[in-house]
Design a protein around this motif. Structure first.
Motif, mmCIF file in Angstrom:
data_model
loop_
_atom_site.group_PDB
_atom_site.id
_atom_site.type_symbol
_atom_site.label_atom_id
_atom_site.label_comp_id
_atom_site.label_asym_id
_atom_site.label_seq_id
_atom_site.Cartn_x
_atom_site.Cartn_y
_atom_site.Cartn_z
ATOM 1 N N GLU A 164 0.857 -1.173 0.000
ATOM 2 C CA GLU A 164 0.000 0.000 0.000
ATOM 3 C C GLU A 164 0.903 1.235 0.000
ATOM 4 N N THR A 166 1.408 5.332 -0.123
ATOM 5 C CA THR A 166 0.705 6.559 0.249
ATOM 6 C C THR A 166 1.622 7.762 0.121
ATOM 7 N N GLU A 171 -4.605 12.287 -1.821
ATOM 8 C CA GLU A 171 -5.682 11.589 -1.142
ATOM 9 C C GLU A 171 -5.592 10.087 -1.415
ATOM 10 N N GLY A 172 -5.883 9.295 -0.403
ATOM 11 C CA GLY A 172 -5.944 7.855 -0.580
ATOM 12 C C GLY A 172 -4.589 7.209 -0.774
ATOM 13 N N SER A 173 -4.615 5.970 -1.236
ATOM 14 C CA SER A 173 -3.388 5.207 -1.456
ATOM 15 C C SER A 173 -3.589 4.268 -2.635
ATOM 16 N N ALA A 174 -2.493 3.669 -3.079
ATOM 17 C CA ALA A 174 -2.538 2.732 -4.195
ATOM 18 C C ALA A 174 -1.940 1.399 -3.764
ATOM 19 N N LYS A 175 -2.446 0.323 -4.329
ATOM 20 C CA LYS A 175 -1.923 -1.015 -4.055
ATOM 21 C C LYS A 175 -1.077 -1.443 -5.250
ATOM 22 N N TYR A 201 5.188 3.324 2.306
ATOM 23 C CA TYR A 201 4.570 2.094 1.818
ATOM 24 C C TYR A 201 4.612 1.036 2.909
#
Length: 205
Positions: A164, A166, A171-175, A201
């Motif tokens: 994850e 960030t 805004e938010g996060s990515a996988k 991460y």
């Protein structure tokens, strides 16, 4: 036995390896005040170079824009000349540094760019904790740098895992898969000149 020794003295000129076996630099250098020419980029350079040798180091910052204060983040971080007008910047800086200080102290260190003090370059690095499965990327686009996006191929990750990711400014996060971060890399965009990015991460299932 057990005595804690701070080597802060002589403007940072006692941080030799023999002394560092017995002490820590709570203040690594007197090169920290806004009126000193090149102080922000100089401290980026300090972190870049000293992190190969000193897991624990500290400094203080007297500027309140994100590019400046992010350039001073360390396991021991402080701010000076505090006023009601810069309270919001203080709170943001301390909160961000608190999230990454343990990664900087305990993590494996990987430079992600060549060393440079030039104003038209990026500089950046990664701290990675393989056992905890987390880490941080710190990146800086300097004032005359025309390159808006830089890709960093991360190190020390598990290619079979997912992370994850960030960005403190998004805004938010990515996988993202560890394989992709290792092979394709992490694209970091900084629109401001100068500007700074802090990206953390952590391994997820």
């Amino acid at each position: 036995p057990g005595l804690r020794i701070d080597s802060c003295a002589s403007g940072g000129r006692r941080n030799d390896l023999e002394t560092m076996r017995r002490a820590v630099p709570l203040l690594r250098s007197d090169f920290q005040f806004p009126k000193m020419e090149g102080v922000v980029e100089g401290n980026q350079g300090h972190t870049y170079g000293l992190s190969s040798w000193l897991p624990f180091q500290g400094t203080g910052v007297y500027s309140y824009d994100a590019y400046a204060y992010r350039s001073f983040y360390l396991p021991s971080f402080g701010m000076g000349h505090l006023t009601p007008e810069n309270t919001a910047a203080q709170q943001k800086a301390y909160a961000e540094c608190r999230k990454i200080a343990s990664m900087m102290l305990q993590g494996d260190y990987y430079p992600q760019t060549p060393y440079s003090l030039e104003s038209d370059q990026w500089i950046g690095w990664q701290f990675n904790r393989p056992e905890q499965g987390d880490g941080v990327v710190q990146a800086f686009r300097r004032v005359h740098c025309e390159e808006q996006v830089k890709t960093f191929r991360l190190r020390g990750l598990d290619p079979a895992a997912y992370y994850e990711v960030t960005n403190f400014d998004a805004e938010g996060s990515a996988k993202v898969s560890g394989k992709a971060l290792l092979e394709k890399g992490l694209a970091v965009e900084i629109r401001d000149k100068p500007g700074a990015a802090v990206i953390v991460y952590r391994r997820v299932k």
